[in-house]
Design an enzyme around this catalytic site. Structure first.
Site, PDB file in Angstrom:
ATOM      1  N   CYS A 147      -1.759   2.173  -6.935  1.00 12.54           N
ATOM      2  CA  CYS A 147      -0.851   3.226  -7.371  1.00 12.54           C
ATOM      3  C   CYS A 147      -0.306   2.959  -8.770  1.00 12.54           C
ATOM      4  O   CYS A 147       0.062   3.872  -9.477  1.00 12.54           O
ATOM      5  CB  CYS A 147       0.314   3.339  -6.406  1.00 12.54           C
ATOM      6  SG  CYS A 147      -0.222   3.218  -4.707  1.00 12.54           S
TER       7      CYS A 147
ATOM      8  N   THR B 131      -0.458  22.937  11.710  1.00 10.32           N
ATOM      9  CA  THR B 131      -1.531  22.743  12.690  1.00 10.32           C
ATOM     10  C   THR B 131      -2.048  21.308  12.577  1.00 10.32           C
ATOM     11  O   THR B 131      -2.305  20.815  11.482  1.00 10.32           O
ATOM     12  CB  THR B 131      -2.669  23.758  12.437  1.00 10.32           C
ATOM     13  OG1 THR B 131      -2.097  25.060  12.535  1.00 10.32           O
ATOM     14  CG2 THR B 131      -3.780  23.600  13.460  1.00 10.32           C
TER      15      THR B 131
ATOM     16  N   HIS C 189      -6.373   5.046   6.659  1.00 10.15           N
ATOM     17  CA  HIS C 189      -7.423   4.602   5.726  1.00 10.15           C
ATOM     18  C   HIS C 189      -7.320   3.133   5.342  1.00 10.15           C
ATOM     19  O   HIS C 189      -8.172   2.620   4.628  1.00 10.15           O
ATOM     20  CB  HIS C 189      -7.481   5.514   4.490  1.00 10.15           C
ATOM     21  CG  HIS C 189      -6.406   5.314   3.471  1.00 10.15           C
ATOM     22  ND1 HIS C 189      -6.610   4.592   2.332  1.00 10.15           N
ATOM     23  CD2 HIS C 189      -5.129   5.746   3.408  1.00 10.15           C
ATOM     24  CE1 HIS C 189      -5.496   4.601   1.603  1.00 10.15           C
ATOM     25  NE2 HIS C 189      -4.581   5.294   2.247  1.00 10.15           N
TER      26      HIS C 189
ATOM     27  N   ASN D  52       1.446  -5.252   0.242  1.00  6.89           N
ATOM     28  CA  ASN D  52       0.119  -4.727  -0.115  1.00  6.89           C
ATOM     29  C   ASN D  52      -0.506  -5.431  -1.315  1.00  6.89           C
ATOM     30  O   ASN D  52      -1.706  -5.369  -1.503  1.00  6.89           O
ATOM     31  CB  ASN D  52       0.187  -3.220  -0.361  1.00  6.89           C
ATOM     32  CG  ASN D  52       1.320  -2.821  -1.272  1.00  6.89           C
ATOM     33  OD1 ASN D  52       2.476  -3.126  -1.006  1.00  6.89           O
ATOM     34  ND2 ASN D  52       0.999  -2.139  -2.347  1.00  6.89           N
TER      35      ASN D  52
HETATM   36  C1  LIG Z   1      -1.342   2.326   1.119  1.00  6.32           C
HETATM   37  C2  LIG Z   1       0.076   2.035   1.412  1.00  6.32           C
HETATM   38  C3  LIG Z   1       1.012   3.070   1.574  1.00  6.32           C
HETATM   39  C4  LIG Z   1       0.650   4.517   1.362  1.00  6.32           C
HETATM   40  O1  LIG Z   1      -0.193   4.992   2.377  1.00  6.32           O
HETATM   41  P1  LIG Z   1      -0.992   6.380   2.111  1.00  6.32           P
HETATM   42  O2  LIG Z   1      -1.608   6.679   3.423  1.00  6.32           O
HETATM   43  O3  LIG Z   1      -2.005   6.059   1.068  1.00  6.32           O
HETATM   44  O4  LIG Z   1       0.000   7.383   1.704  1.00  6.32           O
HETATM   45  C5  LIG Z   1       2.315   2.738   1.889  1.00  6.32           C
HETATM   46  N1  LIG Z   1       2.692   1.456   2.048  1.00  6.32           N
HETATM   47  C6  LIG Z   1       1.829   0.430   1.908  1.00  6.32           C
HETATM   48  C7  LIG Z   1       2.289  -0.956   2.134  1.00  6.32           C
HETATM   49  C8  LIG Z   1       0.486   0.677   1.574  1.00  6.32           C
HETATM   50  O5  LIG Z   1      -0.354  -0.328   1.433  1.00  6.32           O
END
Ligand SMILES: *Cc1c(COP(=O)(O)O)cnc(C)c1O
Length: 395
Positions: free
Chosen positions: A324, A237, A201, A151
């Site tokens: 993060c 749910t 997302h 990421n």
């Molecule tokens: C964004 C991300 C996550 C976390 O996903 P969320 O839906 O925001 O909890 C985990 N791993 C990687 C590689 C990411 O880029």
């Protein structure tokens, strides 16, 4: 002018995803577990979303479990692999030093619970080596978890080769594919992936929903108890609007994946070429084996945070690494893992462009990053020491 260049942190929802969600909220508000028609229509809509998602990664609909996002999917996948191992006395897990914290922190917890964790090194090019995985697997290894694409630096791992090694050695293979799904072609069967995490997302779907693929026969451990939803593996749910929005977003990006990748990688390379002209800078991660939209640079003698604030004033949304960890003063664990020293890792910039980026935007970014880096170096004591020869340049 605002240029959104932080698509690895999150993406703007697509019109198709919003429309699918609104339709569910307005017309399919029944509970999928209810037996009357309104409930059963909602159930059908949910199963349609599941089937659409499964098709994109070449899985069966029954192998897709909806979750609240990538973090939950990572937690559930790793806990499941650990639980399966524990049953047969296997308590060794292999991962890498540059995983997302959803993986690393889950592994830390498992270590406290008596599992042994081996983190493979990541080389300067941002890639793990297949031979090093092969050498690290032991008789008591129960799980290998290695991300599909990073990421922060966008590097794409040799997933097919890693999956083949795991299969040959009879070890479960999980991949955090949150950055890859919707952006790269994925075939879970061909890559021998047993467990895969994804999040809506990151591909123009809604926040707060994702999915976990678990190959048929891999027994999942529940993180949430309380109901029979998701075959009893994830109570609560169902988030129907979220699932439908995710499926609509994925269908759209998957339908244009080849053109999107060609467009974005051409712009990515233009951005890399432009930023590489800044003196004492370096691209992080392999130039080609990286996500089509990812650019990550280090600039010596500056603070990444100041760079971000000044770019924001000029309408550019960027990041110093992972969303993060931003806000903390620790340099990125990913940059440290590929061998960047602290001082250099502090001056990092991640730009992750989207499908709708243009050449004009790329040129605007290059011009402004160049100006801001020069400006910041103008009054940086670190830069003064470097240019006066007091400390040696690293880049
Ligand atoms: C964004 C991300 C996550 C976390 O996903 P969320 O839906 O925001 O909890 C985990 N791993 C990687 C590689 C990411 O880029």
């Amino acid at each position: 002018m605002r240029i959104y260049a932080d698509n690895a942190a999150t993406t703007k929802m697509s019109r198709a995803a919003i429309d699918a969600m609104v339709d569910c909220m307005e017309s399919h508000y029944g509970n999928p577990s209810s037996l009357y028609e309104l409930g059963q229509e909602a159930k059908e809509r949910l199963e349609q979303a599941r089937a659409e998602i499964a098709a994109v990664i070449h899985a069966e609909p029954g192998e897709i479990y909806f979750t609240s996002g990538g973090s939950e999917a990572d937690n559930q996948a790793i806990r499941s692999g650990a639980a399966i191992g524990k049953k047969t006395g296997k308590r060794h897990i292999i991962s890498t030093a540059f995983e997302h914290h959803a993986v690393l922190h889950t592994l830390k917890k498992l270590e406290e619970e008596g599992f042994e964790i081996t983190l493979l090194p990541v080389h300067e090019d941002g890639l793990v080596r297949v031979e090093e995985l092969e050498a690290a697997i032991r008789d008591d290894t129960c799980l290998v978890t290695i991300m599909f694409a990073n990421n922060e630096i966008g590097t794409i791992q040799p997933i097919r080769e890693l999956g083949a090694v795991c299969k040959a050695r009879g070890v479960l293979f999980h991949t955090d594919a949150v950055q890859a799904v919707g952006h790269l072609p994925i075939d879970v069967k061909d890559c021998n992936i047993d467990l895969l995490s994804s999040s809506a997302h990151k591909f123009h779907g809604p926040k707060g929903v994702g999915f976990l693929y678990a190959r048929k026969g891999v027994r999942l451990t529940n993180l949430i108890e309380g109901g029979a939803q998701e075959k009893g593996k994830r109570a609560g749910t169902e988030n129907l609007a979220g699932a439908a929005g995710m499926a609509a977003a994925l269908r759209e990006v998957a339908g244009h994946m080849t053109e999107n990748a060609a467009h974005m990688s051409a712009l990515r390379d233009r951005l890399i070429a432009g930023l590489a002209e800044i003196p004492h800078s370096a691209l992080n991660g392999d130039a080609k084996k990286r996500l089509p939209g990812n650019v990550n640079f280090c600039f010596e003698g500056i603070e990444g945070e100041s760079l971000l604030l000044l770019l924001d004033e000029r309408g550019i949304c960027a990041s110093s690494g992972s969303a993060c960890t931003s806000g903390s003063l620790d340099p990125s664990h990913v940059l440290l893992a590929i061998g960047r020293v602290h001082d250099v890792a502090h001056g990092s910039l991640r730009l992750t462009i989207g499908e709708d980026a243009t050449e004009e935007e790329i040129d605007y970014i290059v011009r402004n990053v160049r100006e801001v880096v020069e400006y910041l170096r103008g009054f940086s004591p670190v830069w003064r020491d470097l240019t006066s020869g007091k400390t040696p340049f690293i880049l």
